[in-house]
Motif scaffolding. Structure first.
Motif, mmCIF file in Angstrom:
data_model
loop_
_atom_site.group_PDB
_atom_site.id
_atom_site.type_symbol
_atom_site.label_atom_id
_atom_site.label_comp_id
_atom_site.label_asym_id
_atom_site.label_seq_id
_atom_site.Cartn_x
_atom_site.Cartn_y
_atom_site.Cartn_z
ATOM 1 N N ILE A 100 11.644 6.823 -11.524
ATOM 2 C CA ILE A 100 10.268 6.515 -11.118
ATOM 3 C C ILE A 100 10.235 6.106 -9.657
ATOM 4 N N VAL A 101 11.146 5.234 -9.258
ATOM 5 C CA VAL A 101 11.179 4.766 -7.869
ATOM 6 C C VAL A 101 11.482 5.925 -6.927
ATOM 7 N N ARG A 102 12.453 6.772 -7.312
ATOM 8 C CA ARG A 102 12.809 7.915 -6.457
ATOM 9 C C ARG A 102 11.657 8.889 -6.271
ATOM 10 N N THR A 103 10.967 9.177 -7.341
ATOM 11 C CA THR A 103 9.940 10.221 -7.268
ATOM 12 C C THR A 103 8.575 9.706 -6.857
ATOM 13 N N GLU A 104 8.252 8.458 -7.208
ATOM 14 C CA GLU A 104 6.902 7.958 -6.963
ATOM 15 C C GLU A 104 6.836 6.738 -6.051
ATOM 16 N N GLY A 105 7.992 6.153 -5.756
ATOM 17 C CA GLY A 105 8.009 4.974 -4.896
ATOM 18 C C GLY A 105 8.057 3.679 -5.683
ATOM 19 N N ALA A 106 8.442 2.604 -4.990
ATOM 20 C CA ALA A 106 8.635 1.301 -5.623
ATOM 21 C C ALA A 106 7.350 0.766 -6.250
ATOM 22 N N LEU A 114 6.598 1.572 -9.954
ATOM 23 C CA LEU A 114 7.404 1.016 -11.027
ATOM 24 C C LEU A 114 6.689 -0.176 -11.659
ATOM 25 N N THR A 115 6.209 0.031 -12.860
ATOM 26 C CA THR A 115 5.578 -1.024 -13.647
ATOM 27 C C THR A 115 6.146 -0.946 -15.058
ATOM 28 N N ILE A 116 5.940 -2.001 -15.820
ATOM 29 C CA ILE A 116 6.367 -1.990 -17.222
ATOM 30 C C ILE A 116 5.646 -0.857 -17.959
ATOM 31 N N ASP A 117 4.342 -0.694 -17.681
ATOM 32 C CA ASP A 117 3.574 0.385 -18.329
ATOM 33 C C ASP A 117 4.122 1.763 -17.970
ATOM 34 N N ALA A 118 4.407 1.982 -16.686
ATOM 35 C CA ALA A 118 4.924 3.286 -16.257
ATOM 36 C C ALA A 118 6.279 3.570 -16.893
ATOM 37 N N LEU A 119 7.110 2.556 -16.985
ATOM 38 C CA LEU A 119 8.420 2.739 -17.606
ATOM 39 C C LEU A 119 8.269 3.024 -19.105
ATOM 40 N N ALA A 120 7.355 2.344 -19.761
ATOM 41 C CA ALA A 120 7.112 2.593 -21.183
ATOM 42 C C ALA A 120 6.660 4.038 -21.401
ATOM 43 N N ARG A 121 5.748 4.509 -20.554
ATOM 44 C CA ARG A 121 5.282 5.906 -20.670
ATOM 45 C C ARG A 121 6.444 6.877 -20.466
ATOM 46 N N ALA A 122 7.249 6.630 -19.440
ATOM 47 C CA ALA A 122 8.371 7.532 -19.153
ATOM 48 C C ALA A 122 9.384 7.543 -20.294
ATOM 49 N N ALA A 123 9.553 6.400 -20.939
ATOM 50 C CA ALA A 123 10.528 6.299 -22.028
ATOM 51 C C ALA A 123 9.960 6.732 -23.364
ATOM 52 N N GLY A 124 8.637 6.857 -23.420
ATOM 53 C CA GLY A 124 8.005 7.226 -24.683
ATOM 54 C C GLY A 124 8.043 6.101 -25.710
ATOM 55 N N ILE A 125 7.980 4.870 -25.209
ATOM 56 C CA ILE A 125 7.988 3.706 -26.098
ATOM 57 C C ILE A 125 6.838 2.786 -25.712
ATOM 58 N N SER A 126 6.632 1.754 -26.497
ATOM 59 C CA SER A 126 5.562 0.800 -26.202
ATOM 60 C C SER A 126 5.966 -0.131 -25.060
ATOM 61 N N LYS A 127 4.971 -0.758 -24.477
ATOM 62 C CA LYS A 127 5.210 -1.756 -23.436
ATOM 63 C C LYS A 127 6.113 -2.868 -23.984
ATOM 64 N N ASP A 142 12.280 -9.031 -13.713
ATOM 65 C CA ASP A 142 13.552 -8.853 -14.420
ATOM 66 C C ASP A 142 14.048 -7.423 -14.294
ATOM 67 N N LEU A 143 13.138 -6.478 -14.365
ATOM 68 C CA LEU A 143 13.493 -5.066 -14.231
ATOM 69 C C LEU A 143 14.029 -4.773 -12.829
ATOM 70 N N VAL A 144 13.332 -5.250 -11.811
ATOM 71 C CA VAL A 144 13.770 -5.026 -10.430
ATOM 72 C C VAL A 144 15.116 -5.697 -10.196
#
Length: 182
Positions: free
Chosen positions: A19-25, A28-41, A53-55
């Motif tokens: 996400i950071v590489r393609t869209e920038g820092a 990167l959000t918990i929601d964006a990571l959840a969408r990318a992973a296909g899981i809930s927040k 904590d993620l950063v």
């Protein structure tokens, strides 16, 4: 008994880096990571309670990978330490683009993270702290490499100039060391 996680912490970090590489820092959000992973927040928050904590986990991952590439020991000369540092920078180049480096800005806003970063740099400077001409040359080369790293945040490497600048630093380091040996 809870459900077994369907995605690991390491897989989440891989997706976060993407996400950071393609869209920038900023993307990167918990929601964006959840969408990318296909899981809930909540699924993401099971591994990372907050974006901080993620950063922190991303930076710790990058730092430990980078430190593993530094092939030196406490008896290495200052020049050998900087040569190894330049090699590690070159090796980390594909994984660390300007957007990833920009994530450091977010990380350093936390005082605890700033203290850890200062401590890491102090360790490097202690190893380069001799009064010798070699150590002085190595310190200047280290500062040049770090300046180049920070310039990546503003996109200095968009046209692939990063490696050429590292070549310049390395060539000047060797030239100065040769002059001092004569």
């Amino acid at each position: 008994m809870g459900r077994k996680p369907t995605i690991t912490r390491q897989q989440l970090l891989d997706l976060a880096e993407e996400i950071v590489r393609t869209e920038g820092a900023k993307a990167l959000t918990i929601d964006a990571l959840a969408r990318a992973a296909g899981i809930s927040k909540g699924g993401v928050q099971y591994s990372f309670a907050s974006k901080d904590d993620l950063v922190r986990a991303l930076i710790e991952r990058w730092t430990s990978q980078f430190d593993a590439m530094l092939i030196t020991d406490e008896t290495s000369s200052p020049a050998d330490l900087i040569r190894s540092y330049i090699r590690a920078m070159r090796a980390s180049q594909p994984a660390m683009n300007a957007k990833m480096a920009g994530l450091m800005s977010t990380y350093l806003q936390d005082p605890d993270n700033m203290r850890e970063t200062r401590q890491w740099y102090r360790g490097i400077f202690e190893r380069l702290g001799e009064a010798s001409a070699e150590a002085q040359t190595a310190r200047v080369a280290f500062l040049a490499v770090e300046g180049l790293f920070l310039l990546r945040i503003v996109g200095i490497d968009e046209d692939g100039t990063w490696a050429g600048f590292l070549d310049d630093i390395e060539a000047v380091l060797e030239r100065l060391l040769d002059v001092r040996r004569q």
